[in-house]
Design a protein around this motif. Structure first.
Motif, PDB file in Angstrom:
ATOM      1  N   GLY A  90       0.885  -1.256   0.021  1.00 32.35           N
ATOM      2  CA  GLY A  90       0.020   0.006   0.135  1.00 32.35           C
ATOM      3  C   GLY A  90       0.764   1.200  -0.071  1.00 32.35           C
ATOM      4  O   GLY A  90       0.338   2.313   0.254  1.00 32.35           O
ATOM      5  N   LYS A  91       2.206   1.084  -0.052  1.00 28.65           N
ATOM      6  CA  LYS A  91       3.202   2.107  -0.247  1.00 28.65           C
ATOM      7  C   LYS A  91       3.967   2.347  -1.510  1.00 28.65           C
ATOM      8  O   LYS A  91       3.895   1.462  -2.240  1.00 28.65           O
ATOM      9  CB  LYS A  91       3.859   2.156   1.186  1.00 28.65           C
ATOM     10  N   ARG A  92       4.407   3.659  -1.713  1.00 22.50           N
ATOM     11  CA  ARG A  92       5.164   3.729  -2.620  1.00 22.50           C
ATOM     12  C   ARG A  92       6.680   3.280  -2.465  1.00 22.50           C
ATOM     13  O   ARG A  92       7.297   3.243  -1.440  1.00 22.50           O
ATOM     14  CB  ARG A  92       5.530   5.295  -3.146  1.00 22.50           C
ATOM     15  N   CYS A  93       7.455   3.074  -3.591  1.00 22.90           N
ATOM     16  CA  CYS A  93       8.835   2.214  -3.591  1.00 22.90           C
ATOM     17  C   CYS A  93       9.384   2.674  -4.948  1.00 22.90           C
ATOM     18  O   CYS A  93       8.905   2.732  -6.016  1.00 22.90           O
ATOM     19  CB  CYS A  93       8.496   0.890  -3.469  1.00 22.90           C
ATOM     20  N   SER A  94      10.839   2.740  -4.753  1.00 24.11           N
ATOM     21  CA  SER A  94      11.564   2.662  -5.943  1.00 24.11           C
ATOM     22  C   SER A  94      12.530   1.652  -5.951  1.00 24.11           C
ATOM     23  O   SER A  94      12.802   0.847  -5.048  1.00 24.11           O
ATOM     24  CB  SER A  94      12.710   4.117  -5.904  1.00 24.11           C
ATOM     25  N   THR A  95      12.975   1.200  -7.253  1.00 20.53           N
ATOM     26  CA  THR A  95      14.038   0.294  -7.402  1.00 20.53           C
ATOM     27  C   THR A  95      14.520   0.583  -8.800  1.00 20.53           C
ATOM     28  O   THR A  95      14.430   1.375  -9.686  1.00 20.53           O
ATOM     29  CB  THR A  95      13.614  -1.092  -7.420  1.00 20.53           C
ATOM     30  N   HIS A  96      15.529  -0.526  -9.328  1.00 20.38           N
ATOM     31  CA  HIS A  96      16.225  -0.387 -10.530  1.00 20.38           C
ATOM     32  C   HIS A  96      15.262  -0.304 -11.803  1.00 20.38           C
ATOM     33  O   HIS A  96      14.465  -1.287 -11.511  1.00 20.38           O
ATOM     34  CB  HIS A  96      17.330  -1.318 -10.751  1.00 20.38           C
ATOM     35  N   GLU A 155      10.361   8.092  -0.127  1.00 19.91           N
ATOM     36  CA  GLU A 155      10.211   8.107   1.299  1.00 19.91           C
ATOM     37  C   GLU A 155       8.676   8.047   1.631  1.00 19.91           C
ATOM     38  O   GLU A 155       7.905   8.595   1.225  1.00 19.91           O
ATOM     39  CB  GLU A 155      11.021   9.393   2.036  1.00 19.91           C
ATOM     40  N   GLU A 156       8.711   7.026   2.579  1.00 20.38           N
ATOM     41  CA  GLU A 156       7.148   7.069   2.965  1.00 20.38           C
ATOM     42  C   GLU A 156       7.122   6.285   4.553  1.00 20.38           C
ATOM     43  O   GLU A 156       7.451   5.152   4.366  1.00 20.38           O
ATOM     44  CB  GLU A 156       6.384   6.104   1.996  1.00 20.38           C
ATOM     45  N   HIS A 157       6.525   6.726   5.504  1.00 22.82           N
ATOM     46  CA  HIS A 157       6.347   6.025   6.665  1.00 22.82           C
ATOM     47  C   HIS A 157       7.864   5.655   7.308  1.00 22.82           C
ATOM     48  O   HIS A 157       7.815   4.446   7.696  1.00 22.82           O
ATOM     49  CB  HIS A 157       5.281   4.912   6.457  1.00 22.82           C
ATOM     50  N   ASN A 158       8.875   6.435   6.992  1.00 23.64           N
ATOM     51  CA  ASN A 158      10.178   6.132   7.658  1.00 23.64           C
ATOM     52  C   ASN A 158      10.721   4.918   6.762  1.00 23.64           C
ATOM     53  O   ASN A 158      11.487   4.098   7.140  1.00 23.64           O
ATOM     54  CB  ASN A 158      10.129   5.699   8.985  1.00 23.64           C
ATOM     55  N   LEU A 159      10.229   4.545   5.632  1.00 28.46           N
ATOM     56  CA  LEU A 159      10.873   3.436   4.750  1.00 28.46           C
ATOM     57  C   LEU A 159      11.326   4.257   3.487  1.00 28.46           C
ATOM     58  O   LEU A 159      10.773   5.063   2.998  1.00 28.46           O
ATOM     59  CB  LEU A 159       9.738   2.617   4.253  1.00 28.46           C
ATOM     60  N   TYR A 160      12.723   3.921   3.189  1.00 24.68           N
ATOM     61  CA  TYR A 160      13.035   4.724   2.048  1.00 24.68           C
ATOM     62  C   TYR A 160      13.804   3.465   1.146  1.00 24.68           C
ATOM     63  O   TYR A 160      14.019   2.356   1.317  1.00 24.68           O
ATOM     64  CB  TYR A 160      14.405   5.286   2.451  1.00 24.68           C
ATOM     65  N   SER A 161      13.746   3.862  -0.231  1.00 28.48           N
ATOM     66  CA  SER A 161      14.054   2.974  -1.380  1.00 28.48           C
ATOM     67  C   SER A 161      14.651   3.915  -2.208  1.00 28.48           C
ATOM     68  O   SER A 161      14.495   5.542  -2.565  1.00 28.48           O
ATOM     69  CB  SER A 161      13.112   2.365  -1.800  1.00 28.48           C
ATOM     70  N   SER A 162      15.645   3.399  -3.086  1.00 29.86           N
ATOM     71  CA  SER A 162      16.209   4.227  -4.165  1.00 29.86           C
ATOM     72  C   SER A 162      16.330   3.703  -5.550  1.00 29.86           C
ATOM     73  O   SER A 162      16.091   2.323  -5.765  1.00 29.86           O
ATOM     74  CB  SER A 162      17.872   4.303  -3.719  1.00 29.86           C
ATOM     75  N   GLY A 163      16.624   4.377  -6.646  1.00 28.63           N
ATOM     76  CA  GLY A 163      16.559   3.995  -7.973  1.00 28.63           C
ATOM     77  C   GLY A 163      17.831   3.074  -8.180  1.00 28.63           C
ATOM     78  O   GLY A 163      18.557   2.551  -7.345  1.00 28.63           O
ATOM     79  N   GLY A 164      18.164   2.815  -9.410  1.00 34.03           N
ATOM     80  CA  GLY A 164      19.052   1.706  -9.890  1.00 34.03           C
ATOM     81  C   GLY A 164      20.590   2.174  -9.700  1.00 34.03           C
ATOM     82  O   GLY A 164      20.988   3.190  -9.481  1.00 34.03           O
ATOM     83  N   ALA A 165      21.525   0.966  -9.355  1.00 34.15           N
ATOM     84  CA  ALA A 165      22.786   0.926  -9.339  1.00 34.15           C
ATOM     85  C   ALA A 165      23.124   2.293  -8.404  1.00 34.15           C
ATOM     86  O   ALA A 165      22.684   2.232  -7.171  1.00 34.15           O
ATOM     87  CB  ALA A 165      23.454   1.000 -10.628  1.00 34.15           C
ATOM     88  N   ASN A 166      24.134   3.006  -8.981  1.00 33.65           N
ATOM     89  CA  ASN A 166      24.993   4.069  -8.115  1.00 33.65           C
ATOM     90  C   ASN A 166      23.948   5.130  -7.755  1.00 33.65           C
ATOM     91  O   ASN A 166      24.297   5.927  -6.789  1.00 33.65           O
ATOM     92  CB  ASN A 166      25.920   4.625  -8.953  1.00 33.65           C
ATOM     93  N   SER A 167      22.494   5.145  -7.906  1.00 37.17           N
ATOM     94  CA  SER A 167      21.683   5.926  -7.533  1.00 37.17           C
ATOM     95  C   SER A 167      21.610   5.799  -5.936  1.00 37.17           C
ATOM     96  O   SER A 167      20.957   6.839  -5.042  1.00 37.17           O
ATOM     97  CB  SER A 167      20.360   5.766  -8.089  1.00 37.17           C
ATOM     98  N   TYR A 168      22.125   4.723  -5.495  1.00 36.70           N
ATOM     99  CA  TYR A 168      21.740   4.713  -3.752  1.00 36.70           C
ATOM    100  C   TYR A 168      22.717   5.605  -3.289  1.00 36.70           C
ATOM    101  O   TYR A 168      22.576   5.765  -1.933  1.00 36.70           O
ATOM    102  CB  TYR A 168      22.059   3.106  -3.449  1.00 36.70           C
TER     103      TYR A 168
END
Length: 327
Positions: free
Chosen positions: A126-132, A156-169
Protein backbone atom coordinates in the motif's frame (compact mmCIF):
# COMPACT_ATOMS: atom_id res chain seq x y z
CA UNK A 1 24.57 8.72 18.42
CA UNK A 2 22.55 7.13 15.66
CA UNK A 3 23.07 3.41 15.21
CA UNK A 4 23.26 2.45 11.56
CA UNK A 5 22.86 -1.29 10.97
CA UNK A 6 23.98 -2.33 7.50
CA UNK A 7 22.66 -5.77 6.71
CA UNK A 8 24.99 -8.28 5.11
CA UNK A 9 22.64 -10.52 3.11
CA UNK A 10 23.47 -13.59 1.12
CA UNK A 11 23.71 -12.84 -2.63
CA UNK A 12 24.29 -9.14 -2.09
CA UNK A 13 26.23 -6.66 -4.22
CA UNK A 14 29.47 -6.31 -2.27
CA UNK A 15 29.80 -2.59 -3.02
CA UNK A 16 26.31 -1.95 -1.63
CA UNK A 17 27.52 -3.35 1.68
CA UNK A 18 30.86 -1.53 1.72
CA UNK A 19 29.76 1.87 0.37
CA UNK A 20 27.26 2.76 3.13
CA UNK A 21 29.85 1.81 5.76
CA UNK A 22 32.45 3.94 3.97
CA UNK A 23 30.12 6.94 3.74
CA UNK A 24 28.79 7.00 7.31
CA UNK A 25 32.29 6.37 8.70
CA UNK A 26 33.68 9.19 6.56
CA UNK A 27 30.95 11.55 7.78
CA UNK A 28 32.03 10.82 11.35
CA UNK A 29 35.55 11.85 10.34
CA UNK A 30 34.27 15.05 8.71
CA UNK A 31 32.41 15.96 11.90
CA UNK A 32 35.42 15.27 14.10
CA UNK A 33 37.67 17.34 11.83
CA UNK A 34 35.33 20.31 12.35
CA UNK A 35 35.40 19.89 16.13
CA UNK A 36 32.08 18.08 16.44
CA UNK A 37 31.47 14.64 17.95
CA UNK A 38 30.82 11.69 15.61
CA UNK A 39 27.12 10.96 15.17
CA UNK A 40 26.98 7.48 13.66
CA UNK A 41 27.69 4.11 15.21
CA UNK A 42 28.08 1.94 12.12
CA UNK A 43 27.74 -1.84 12.34
CA UNK A 44 27.53 -4.68 9.85
CA UNK A 45 24.77 -7.09 10.86
CA UNK A 46 24.13 -10.57 9.51
CA UNK A 47 22.78 -14.02 10.21
CA UNK A 48 26.32 -15.46 10.35
CA UNK A 49 29.74 -14.15 11.34
CA UNK A 50 31.07 -14.36 7.80
CA UNK A 51 29.19 -13.99 4.52
CA UNK A 52 30.94 -15.06 1.33
CA UNK A 53 30.48 -13.50 -2.09
CA UNK A 54 31.41 -14.38 -5.66
CA UNK A 55 32.10 -18.05 -4.97
CA UNK A 56 34.21 -17.26 -1.94
CA UNK A 57 36.42 -14.70 -3.66
CA UNK A 58 35.31 -12.10 -1.09
CA UNK A 59 33.96 -12.38 2.42
CA UNK A 60 32.47 -9.88 4.86
CA UNK A 61 32.88 -10.29 8.61
CA UNK A 62 29.84 -8.99 10.47
CA UNK A 63 30.12 -6.91 13.65
CA UNK A 64 26.87 -8.20 15.11
CA UNK A 65 24.60 -11.19 14.61
CA UNK A 66 20.88 -10.51 14.29
CA UNK A 67 20.07 -11.62 17.84
CA UNK A 68 22.80 -9.36 19.22
CA UNK A 69 21.04 -6.21 18.01
CA UNK A 70 18.21 -5.23 20.31
CA UNK A 71 17.44 -1.87 18.79
CA UNK A 72 18.82 0.30 16.01
CA UNK A 73 17.98 3.64 14.41
CA UNK A 74 18.51 2.87 10.74
CA UNK A 75 18.58 -0.40 8.82
CA UNK A 76 20.28 -0.40 5.43
CA UNK A 77 19.31 -3.20 3.02
CA UNK A 78 21.97 -3.52 0.29
CA UNK A 79 21.24 -4.39 -3.31
CA UNK A 80 20.82 -8.08 -4.07
CA UNK A 81 22.53 -9.89 -6.92
CA UNK A 82 21.39 -12.56 -9.37
CA UNK A 83 17.95 -14.14 -9.41
CA UNK A 84 15.71 -12.09 -7.12
CA UNK A 85 13.43 -14.94 -6.01
CA UNK A 86 16.41 -17.07 -5.09
CA UNK A 87 18.08 -14.16 -3.26
CA UNK A 88 14.93 -13.54 -1.23
CA UNK A 89 14.72 -17.22 -0.24
CA UNK A 90 18.35 -17.19 0.90
CA UNK A 91 17.60 -14.25 3.18
CA UNK A 92 14.34 -15.39 4.75
CA UNK A 93 15.92 -15.14 8.19
CA UNK A 94 16.40 -11.38 7.77
CA UNK A 95 12.75 -10.60 7.07
CA UNK A 96 11.36 -11.00 10.60
CA UNK A 97 14.31 -9.07 12.01
CA UNK A 98 13.66 -6.11 9.68
CA UNK A 99 9.98 -6.10 10.66
CA UNK A 100 10.91 -6.29 14.34
CA UNK A 101 13.33 -3.36 14.13
CA UNK A 102 10.82 -1.25 12.21
CA UNK A 103 8.19 -1.96 14.88
CA UNK A 104 10.69 -0.74 17.48
CA UNK A 105 11.05 2.58 15.67
CA UNK A 106 13.91 1.99 13.26
CA UNK A 107 13.88 3.54 9.80
CA UNK A 108 14.59 1.16 6.93
CA UNK A 109 16.31 2.02 3.66
CA UNK A 110 16.74 -0.30 0.68
CA UNK A 111 19.42 0.30 -1.94
CA UNK A 112 18.52 -0.43 -5.57
CA UNK A 113 17.10 -3.98 -5.85
CA UNK A 114 17.36 -4.37 -2.10
CA UNK A 115 13.77 -3.19 -2.50
CA UNK A 116 12.85 -6.81 -3.28
CA UNK A 117 13.90 -7.86 0.22
CA UNK A 118 12.19 -4.85 1.80
CA UNK A 119 8.98 -5.57 -0.09
CA UNK A 120 9.14 -9.20 1.06
CA UNK A 121 8.57 -7.98 4.63
CA UNK A 122 5.11 -6.66 3.72
CA UNK A 123 6.04 -3.25 5.12
CA UNK A 124 5.69 -1.66 1.69
CA UNK A 125 2.18 -2.96 0.98
CA UNK A 126 0.00 0.00 0.00
CA UNK A 127 3.04 2.30 -0.08
CA UNK A 128 5.34 3.74 -2.75
CA UNK A 129 8.77 2.38 -3.60
CA UNK A 130 11.70 2.85 -6.01
CA UNK A 131 14.04 0.26 -7.48
CA UNK A 132 16.26 -0.28 -10.52
CA UNK A 133 14.35 0.52 -13.71
CA UNK A 134 15.45 -2.76 -15.33
CA UNK A 135 13.70 -4.79 -12.59
CA UNK A 136 10.44 -2.82 -12.56
CA UNK A 137 8.31 -5.43 -14.33
CA UNK A 138 9.59 -8.28 -12.17
CA UNK A 139 9.02 -6.21 -9.04
CA UNK A 140 5.42 -5.47 -10.02
CA UNK A 141 4.78 -9.13 -10.71
CA UNK A 142 6.11 -10.21 -7.31
CA UNK A 143 4.67 -7.34 -5.27
CA UNK A 144 1.42 -6.09 -6.82
CA UNK A 145 0.41 -4.45 -3.52
CA UNK A 146 3.34 -2.01 -3.71
CA UNK A 147 3.14 1.17 -5.79
CA UNK A 148 6.36 1.29 -7.81
CA UNK A 149 7.42 4.81 -8.74
CA UNK A 150 8.98 4.69 -12.21
CA UNK A 151 12.22 6.58 -12.68
CA UNK A 152 12.47 7.93 -9.15
CA UNK A 153 15.84 8.17 -7.42
CA UNK A 154 14.53 8.41 -3.84
CA UNK A 155 11.18 7.43 -2.39
CA UNK A 156 10.27 8.02 1.26
CA UNK A 157 7.10 6.95 3.01
CA UNK A 158 6.44 6.17 6.69
CA UNK A 159 10.17 5.98 7.52
CA UNK A 160 10.75 3.52 4.69
CA UNK A 161 13.24 4.64 2.05
CA UNK A 162 14.14 3.16 -1.31
CA UNK A 163 16.37 4.22 -4.17
CA UNK A 164 16.60 3.86 -7.92
CA UNK A 165 19.07 1.78 -9.85
CA UNK A 166 22.73 1.01 -9.26
CA UNK A 167 24.77 4.04 -8.17
CA UNK A 168 21.58 5.99 -7.42
CA UNK A 169 21.81 4.56 -3.92
CA UNK A 170 24.52 7.14 -3.21
CA UNK A 171 21.84 9.83 -3.53
CA UNK A 172 19.70 8.08 -0.93
CA UNK A 173 22.70 7.72 1.39
CA UNK A 174 23.44 11.44 1.05
CA UNK A 175 19.78 12.19 1.69
CA UNK A 176 19.98 10.23 4.94
CA UNK A 177 23.23 11.96 5.92
CA UNK A 178 21.53 15.32 5.47
CA UNK A 179 18.53 14.19 7.50
CA UNK A 180 20.68 13.03 10.43
CA UNK A 181 23.26 15.84 10.27
CA UNK A 182 22.76 18.97 8.16
CA UNK A 183 22.92 20.29 4.61
CA UNK A 184 26.53 21.46 4.89
CA UNK A 185 27.73 18.01 5.94
CA UNK A 186 25.80 16.37 3.11
CA UNK A 187 27.29 18.80 0.59
CA UNK A 188 30.79 18.11 1.93
CA UNK A 189 30.16 14.37 1.57
CA UNK A 190 28.81 14.82 -1.96
CA UNK A 191 31.95 16.74 -2.96
CA UNK A 192 34.26 14.25 -1.29
CA UNK A 193 32.62 11.29 -3.05
CA UNK A 194 31.95 13.28 -6.27
CA UNK A 195 28.19 12.61 -6.19
CA UNK A 196 25.57 14.93 -7.69
CA UNK A 197 23.66 15.55 -4.48
CA UNK A 198 20.25 16.54 -5.84
CA UNK A 199 19.79 14.18 -8.78
CA UNK A 200 16.16 13.11 -8.54
CA UNK A 201 15.49 10.96 -11.59
CA UNK A 202 16.96 7.91 -13.30
CA UNK A 203 14.87 8.59 -16.41
CA UNK A 204 17.85 9.58 -18.57
CA UNK A 205 19.44 6.17 -17.90
CA UNK A 206 16.36 4.04 -18.47
CA UNK A 207 15.97 1.68 -21.42
CA UNK A 208 12.44 0.76 -22.36
CA UNK A 209 12.03 -2.96 -22.91
CA UNK A 210 8.36 -3.78 -23.05
CA UNK A 211 7.21 -6.45 -20.62
CA UNK A 212 6.74 -9.62 -22.68
CA UNK A 213 6.88 -12.22 -19.93
CA UNK A 214 3.16 -12.94 -20.08
CA UNK A 215 0.90 -15.45 -21.78
CA UNK A 216 -1.47 -13.13 -23.67
CA UNK A 217 -0.76 -14.01 -27.31
CA UNK A 218 -2.84 -11.18 -28.78
CA UNK A 219 -1.14 -8.54 -26.66
CA UNK A 220 2.26 -9.97 -27.58
CA UNK A 221 1.36 -9.70 -31.28
CA UNK A 222 0.37 -6.09 -30.73
CA UNK A 223 3.64 -5.34 -28.94
CA UNK A 224 5.65 -6.86 -31.77
CA UNK A 225 3.70 -4.83 -34.34
CA UNK A 226 4.32 -1.60 -32.41
CA UNK A 227 8.04 -2.27 -32.13
CA UNK A 228 8.37 -3.17 -35.81
CA UNK A 229 6.33 -0.20 -37.04
CA UNK A 230 7.14 2.60 -34.60
CA UNK A 231 7.89 4.93 -37.52
CA UNK A 232 4.21 4.88 -38.50
CA UNK A 233 1.20 6.51 -36.89
CA UNK A 234 -0.39 3.72 -34.85
CA UNK A 235 -4.01 3.95 -33.70
CA UNK A 236 -5.38 1.89 -30.81
CA UNK A 237 -8.47 0.94 -32.82
CA UNK A 238 -6.29 -0.39 -35.65
CA UNK A 239 -4.21 -2.45 -33.23
CA UNK A 240 -7.29 -3.95 -31.61
CA UNK A 241 -8.71 -4.81 -35.02
CA UNK A 242 -5.39 -6.32 -36.13
CA UNK A 243 -5.42 -8.80 -33.22
CA UNK A 244 -9.19 -9.33 -33.46
CA UNK A 245 -10.04 -8.11 -29.96
CA UNK A 246 -12.61 -5.47 -29.00
CA UNK A 247 -11.01 -2.14 -28.10
CA UNK A 248 -12.08 -2.00 -24.46
CA UNK A 249 -11.05 -5.60 -23.84
CA UNK A 250 -7.81 -5.04 -25.73
CA UNK A 251 -6.88 -1.98 -23.67
CA UNK A 252 -7.69 -3.80 -20.41
CA UNK A 253 -5.67 -6.88 -21.39
CA UNK A 254 -2.77 -4.78 -22.67
CA UNK A 255 -2.43 -2.87 -19.40
CA UNK A 256 -2.70 -6.06 -17.36
CA UNK A 257 0.02 -7.78 -19.40
CA UNK A 258 2.48 -4.89 -19.85
CA UNK A 259 1.65 -2.51 -16.97
CA UNK A 260 1.30 0.26 -19.57
CA UNK A 261 -1.62 1.70 -21.47
CA UNK A 262 -1.50 1.11 -25.24
CA UNK A 263 -0.83 4.79 -25.93
CA UNK A 264 1.93 5.00 -23.32
CA UNK A 265 3.57 1.86 -24.72
CA UNK A 266 3.54 3.28 -28.26
CA UNK A 267 5.03 6.56 -27.02
CA UNK A 268 7.79 4.83 -25.09
CA UNK A 269 8.76 2.63 -28.04
CA UNK A 270 8.97 5.70 -30.28
CA UNK A 271 11.01 7.69 -27.76
CA UNK A 272 13.35 4.74 -27.23
CA UNK A 273 13.99 4.70 -30.98
CA UNK A 274 14.57 8.45 -30.91
CA UNK A 275 17.08 8.04 -28.06
CA UNK A 276 19.04 5.48 -30.07
CA UNK A 277 19.11 7.84 -33.04
CA UNK A 278 20.38 10.75 -30.95
CA UNK A 279 23.08 8.49 -29.48
CA UNK A 280 24.32 7.18 -32.82
CA UNK A 281 23.69 9.75 -35.55
CA UNK A 282 24.03 13.44 -36.38
CA UNK A 283 20.38 13.77 -37.43
CA UNK A 284 18.68 16.93 -36.20
CA UNK A 285 15.61 16.96 -33.98
CA UNK A 286 13.16 17.28 -36.87
CA UNK A 287 14.70 14.37 -38.76
CA UNK A 288 14.59 12.11 -35.72
CA UNK A 289 11.06 13.24 -34.92
CA UNK A 290 9.82 12.31 -38.41
CA UNK A 291 11.72 9.00 -38.30
CA UNK A 292 9.74 7.89 -35.25
CA UNK A 293 6.38 8.99 -36.58
CA UNK A 294 5.81 12.46 -35.07
CA UNK A 295 5.06 15.67 -36.94
CA UNK A 296 4.46 18.12 -34.08
CA UNK A 297 7.79 19.44 -32.82
CA UNK A 298 6.39 20.89 -29.58
CA UNK A 299 4.56 17.68 -28.69
CA UNK A 300 7.65 15.59 -29.48
CA UNK A 301 9.92 17.75 -27.31
CA UNK A 302 7.48 17.67 -24.40
CA UNK A 303 7.00 13.91 -24.60
CA UNK A 304 10.74 13.30 -24.91
CA UNK A 305 11.46 15.36 -21.79
CA UNK A 306 8.59 13.77 -19.89
CA UNK A 307 9.99 10.28 -20.49
CA UNK A 308 13.75 10.94 -20.30
CA UNK A 309 13.91 13.96 -18.02
CA UNK A 310 16.03 15.75 -20.66
CA UNK A 311 15.29 17.78 -23.77
CA UNK A 312 16.35 16.19 -27.08
CA UNK A 313 19.34 18.56 -27.26
CA UNK A 314 20.38 17.80 -23.69
CA UNK A 315 20.11 14.08 -24.37
CA UNK A 316 22.24 14.29 -27.52
CA UNK A 317 24.87 16.39 -25.76
CA UNK A 318 25.00 13.85 -22.95
CA UNK A 319 25.33 10.68 -25.01
CA UNK A 320 26.49 11.44 -28.56
CA UNK A 321 30.18 11.63 -29.26
CA UNK A 322 31.65 11.86 -32.71
CA UNK A 323 34.01 9.10 -33.65
CA UNK A 324 37.63 10.12 -33.39
CA UNK A 325 39.55 9.11 -36.51
CA UNK A 326 43.25 8.57 -35.92
CA UNK A 327 45.44 9.51 -38.84
Amino acid sequence: MKTVSILVPESAVLEAVADPRYLFTAVNQFLQASGKPPIFEVQLVGATRDVHYQNGLFSVHTDRLLHEVNRTDLVIIPALFGDMKSAIRKNDVLIDWIVEQYAKGAEVASLCVGAFLLASTGLLDGKRCSTHWAFASEFRELFPEVELVDGSIITEEHNLYSSGGANSYWNLLLYLVEKYTDRDTAILASKYFAIDIDRDSQSAFMLFKGQKDHDDAEVLRAQEFIEENYCEKIAVDDLAERVAVGRRSFERRFRKATHHSVVDYIQRVKIEAAKRSFERSRKNISEVMFDVGYTDTKAFRELFKKITGLTPIEYRNKYYKEEVILV
